[in-house]
Write a protein that holds these residues in place. Structure first.
Motif, PDB file in Angstrom:
ATOM      1  N   ALA A 167      -5.181 -15.782 -28.711  1.00  0.00           N
ATOM      2  CA  ALA A 167      -6.283 -15.061 -29.361  1.00  0.00           C
ATOM      3  C   ALA A 167      -6.030 -14.962 -30.860  1.00  0.00           C
ATOM      4  O   ALA A 167      -6.913 -15.250 -31.675  1.00  0.00           O
ATOM      5  CB  ALA A 167      -6.431 -13.672 -28.746  1.00  0.00           C
ATOM      6  N   LEU A 168      -4.798 -14.569 -31.227  1.00  0.00           N
ATOM      7  CA  LEU A 168      -4.493 -14.445 -32.657  1.00  0.00           C
ATOM      8  C   LEU A 168      -4.542 -15.818 -33.331  1.00  0.00           C
ATOM      9  O   LEU A 168      -5.003 -15.947 -34.462  1.00  0.00           O
ATOM     10  CB  LEU A 168      -3.102 -13.819 -32.853  1.00  0.00           C
ATOM     11  CG  LEU A 168      -3.024 -12.313 -32.600  1.00  0.00           C
ATOM     12  CD1 LEU A 168      -1.591 -11.827 -32.685  1.00  0.00           C
ATOM     13  CD2 LEU A 168      -3.875 -11.553 -33.619  1.00  0.00           C
ATOM     14  N   GLY A 169      -4.090 -16.848 -32.607  1.00  0.00           N
ATOM     15  CA  GLY A 169      -4.137 -18.205 -33.165  1.00  0.00           C
ATOM     16  C   GLY A 169      -5.555 -18.629 -33.458  1.00  0.00           C
ATOM     17  O   GLY A 169      -5.853 -19.184 -34.521  1.00  0.00           O
ATOM     18  N   SER A 170      -6.475 -18.330 -32.527  1.00  0.00           N
ATOM     19  CA  SER A 170      -7.865 -18.740 -32.756  1.00  0.00           C
ATOM     20  C   SER A 170      -8.468 -17.947 -33.916  1.00  0.00           C
ATOM     21  O   SER A 170      -9.255 -18.477 -34.699  1.00  0.00           O
ATOM     22  CB  SER A 170      -8.690 -18.587 -31.478  1.00  0.00           C
ATOM     23  OG  SER A 170      -9.101 -17.265 -31.295  1.00  0.00           O
ATOM     24  N   LEU A 171      -8.055 -16.671 -34.037  1.00  0.00           N
ATOM     25  CA  LEU A 171      -8.542 -15.880 -35.178  1.00  0.00           C
ATOM     26  C   LEU A 171      -7.969 -16.419 -36.481  1.00  0.00           C
ATOM     27  O   LEU A 171      -8.634 -16.417 -37.517  1.00  0.00           O
ATOM     28  CB  LEU A 171      -8.162 -14.408 -35.001  1.00  0.00           C
ATOM     29  CG  LEU A 171      -8.883 -13.678 -33.870  1.00  0.00           C
ATOM     30  CD1 LEU A 171      -8.334 -12.280 -33.688  1.00  0.00           C
ATOM     31  CD2 LEU A 171     -10.374 -13.620 -34.144  1.00  0.00           C
ATOM     32  N   CYS A 181     -13.759 -15.989 -22.572  1.00  0.00           N
ATOM     33  CA  CYS A 181     -12.828 -15.866 -21.448  1.00  0.00           C
ATOM     34  C   CYS A 181     -11.449 -15.396 -21.895  1.00  0.00           C
ATOM     35  O   CYS A 181     -10.729 -14.742 -21.135  1.00  0.00           O
ATOM     36  CB  CYS A 181     -12.689 -17.212 -20.736  1.00  0.00           C
ATOM     37  SG  CYS A 181     -14.219 -17.761 -20.018  1.00  0.00           S
ATOM     38  N   LEU A 182     -11.077 -15.741 -23.113  1.00  0.00           N
ATOM     39  CA  LEU A 182      -9.707 -15.468 -23.568  1.00  0.00           C
ATOM     40  C   LEU A 182      -9.505 -14.031 -24.054  1.00  0.00           C
ATOM     41  O   LEU A 182      -8.549 -13.355 -23.640  1.00  0.00           O
ATOM     42  CB  LEU A 182      -9.342 -16.453 -24.685  1.00  0.00           C
ATOM     43  CG  LEU A 182      -7.962 -16.258 -25.311  1.00  0.00           C
ATOM     44  CD1 LEU A 182      -6.872 -16.583 -24.314  1.00  0.00           C
ATOM     45  CD2 LEU A 182      -7.809 -17.104 -26.563  1.00  0.00           C
ATOM     46  N   PHE A 183     -10.399 -13.571 -24.914  1.00  0.00           N
ATOM     47  CA  PHE A 183     -10.171 -12.272 -25.549  1.00  0.00           C
ATOM     48  C   PHE A 183     -10.042 -11.107 -24.550  1.00  0.00           C
ATOM     49  O   PHE A 183      -9.166 -10.258 -24.713  1.00  0.00           O
ATOM     50  CB  PHE A 183     -11.262 -11.980 -26.596  1.00  0.00           C
ATOM     51  CG  PHE A 183     -11.196 -12.861 -27.815  1.00  0.00           C
ATOM     52  CD1 PHE A 183     -10.149 -13.756 -28.001  1.00  0.00           C
ATOM     53  CD2 PHE A 183     -12.176 -12.797 -28.804  1.00  0.00           C
ATOM     54  CE1 PHE A 183     -10.079 -14.568 -29.122  1.00  0.00           C
ATOM     55  CE2 PHE A 183     -12.115 -13.601 -29.932  1.00  0.00           C
ATOM     56  CZ  PHE A 183     -11.070 -14.489 -30.083  1.00  0.00           C
ATOM     57  N   PRO A 184     -10.911 -11.053 -23.495  1.00  0.00           N
ATOM     58  CA  PRO A 184     -10.751  -9.926 -22.557  1.00  0.00           C
ATOM     59  C   PRO A 184      -9.404  -9.937 -21.848  1.00  0.00           C
ATOM     60  O   PRO A 184      -8.907  -8.885 -21.459  1.00  0.00           O
ATOM     61  CB  PRO A 184     -11.878 -10.144 -21.544  1.00  0.00           C
ATOM     62  CG  PRO A 184     -12.831 -11.058 -22.194  1.00  0.00           C
ATOM     63  CD  PRO A 184     -12.051 -11.900 -23.140  1.00  0.00           C
ATOM     64  N   LEU A 185      -8.813 -11.128 -21.679  1.00  0.00           N
ATOM     65  CA  LEU A 185      -7.523 -11.213 -20.987  1.00  0.00           C
ATOM     66  C   LEU A 185      -6.462 -10.376 -21.692  1.00  0.00           C
ATOM     67  O   LEU A 185      -5.603  -9.769 -21.055  1.00  0.00           O
ATOM     68  CB  LEU A 185      -7.063 -12.672 -20.900  1.00  0.00           C
ATOM     69  CG  LEU A 185      -7.702 -13.525 -19.800  1.00  0.00           C
ATOM     70  CD1 LEU A 185      -7.282 -14.969 -19.934  1.00  0.00           C
ATOM     71  CD2 LEU A 185      -7.317 -12.982 -18.434  1.00  0.00           C
ATOM     72  N   VAL A 186      -6.526 -10.347 -23.025  1.00  0.00           N
ATOM     73  CA  VAL A 186      -5.531  -9.594 -23.797  1.00  0.00           C
ATOM     74  C   VAL A 186      -5.578  -8.122 -23.393  1.00  0.00           C
ATOM     75  O   VAL A 186      -4.546  -7.482 -23.177  1.00  0.00           O
ATOM     76  CB  VAL A 186      -5.799  -9.743 -25.313  1.00  0.00           C
ATOM     77  CG1 VAL A 186      -4.806  -8.916 -26.116  1.00  0.00           C
ATOM     78  CG2 VAL A 186      -5.737 -11.205 -25.727  1.00  0.00           C
TER      79      VAL A 186
END
Lengths: 217, 153
Positions: free
Chosen positions: B34-38, B58-63
């Motif tokens: 998530a941080l990488g994509s940001l 799909c990715l962000f809620p996983l965090v």
């Protein structure tokens, strides 16, 4: 123990992100400074419209999209800088028509330039932007009725705007924008230094700092 | 009530611990991704394409979901995380096929603004951004499936 592991990891991630971001920005600025010395032509092409004294040592390069609202809102700041430092600042327009259909607006600008009305037309397009853009799209038919206001021959504009030389200018500017990492408009460079962070105040500060550096007295 | 106060058998404690570590690793992978994509979009200023946004959904809620499942540890977190990881994996797989040119570009659901096949970075010469997403979702999916199998036994 588990909580400490979790909190520690979260902290490492956040700090790592922050350090990475500041390191990347520094590296990018240094690289662009190098590019400004080694290949100044990436910033200013012979075809680029410029304003201000030939002898000016401070070059403000603006990658702009005529359909970009922020570009229109920011046009007054470069005017202010030119007034504040007469003869010391030179303003260069580069095209980055990222909006859909914005290349037509650039073509109209270049055709207006052939009639010696470039700056008037640019100011007109910025000022009346709300009439000829909608939902980030260019409505070219809304531009024609505006043009006589600055004394343009509309039929000549229509005839000139598809000139392949204009196509070449747009392609060159887009290639340079890519090379310089301009992905949003307006993209400012003052003597090769990118505007970072973006904003009216940082732009003023960057111009002032560069004028001080070039004209120390 | 008494049942809840009983100490669990020793073997199950270690199972909880290794399961906890696996969920924690999933959370780490999701957070780094998530941080990488940001980082790509806000620091390097690459405009995210449409497929990238779908994968982020799909990715962000996983965090958040995985972190919530860690304290106190809840095995059921796998139930909520697995569909997200699976859908993200499918999107990433499709994106890679598109990027590699295996799926013809005319089928792509991208808007005119940002092309899903534009090349931004190639880390180490072969790792593209869609590839990084694929690696991350594959790892997440693999670990979550392992966890589900363990829980069912």
């Amino acid at each position: 123990m588990k909580r400490a592991l979790f909190a520690g990891s979260a902290l490492v991630l956040v700090v790592g992100f922050w350090l990475g971001a500041s390191y990347y920005k520094e590296w990018r600025t240094a690289e662009l400074g190098f590019l400004a010395q080694e290949s100044a032509s990436t910033f200013v092409r012979p075809h680029s419209p410029t304003l201000g004294s030939e002898d000016a040592r401070v070059y403000i390069v603006k990658f702009t999209d005529p359909a970009c609202e922020t570009c229109a809102a920011f046009s007054k700041y470069t005017k202010e800088a030119m007034d504040a430092f007469p003869g010391q600042v030179r303003f260069v327009v580069r095209y980055a028509p990222f909006h859909a259909g914005a290349d037509d607006a650039v073509r109209i600008l270049e055709a207006a330039r052939l009639q010696g009305k470039f700056w008037e037309t640019l100011e007109l397009l910025y000022r009346r932007q709300d009439t000829w853009t909608r939902h980030h799209r260019v409505l070219i038919d809304e531009i024609w009725p505006l043009l006589p206001e600055v004394g343009l021959d509309v039929e000549r504009v229509k005839a000139d705007m598809m000139d392949p030389r204009i196509t070449a200018i747009i392609e060159q500017d887009l290639a340079d924008a890519k090379e310089l990492g301009v992905r949003r408009t307006p993209g400012y460079f003052v003597n090769g230094k990118p505007l970072e962070p973006f904003g009216a105040r940082p732009l003023g500060a960057l111009i002032k700092a560069e004028v001080r550096a070039q004209y120390p007295d | 009530m008494r049942y809840f106060h009983r100490d669990p058998p020793a073997s199950s404690t270690s199972a909880i611990d290794s399961d906890w570590i696996l969920v924690f690793v999933c959370w780490l992978i999701a957070s780094v991704s998530a941080l990488g994509s940001l980082f790509f979009s806000y620091v390097m200023e690459f405009a995210p394409c449409v497929l990238c946004w779908y994968q982020r959904i799909c990715l962000f809620p996983l965090v958040i979901v995985l972190a919530r499942g860690l304290f106190p540890f809840d095995r059921h977190v796998v139930k909520y995380a697995l569909p997200l990881a699976a859908i993200g994996w499918l999107l990433a797989a499709y994106h890679n096929l598109l990027y590699a040119g295996i799926v013809p570009a005319s089928l792509q659901p991208c808007s005119q603004g940002v092309s899903c096949t534009e090349e931004y970075v190639e880390l180490l010469g072969f790792l593209s951004i869609p590839m990084l997403a694929m690696l991350s979702f594959t790892a997440l999916l693999g670990i979550l499936i392992t966890l589900r199998r363990r829980t069912r036994q």
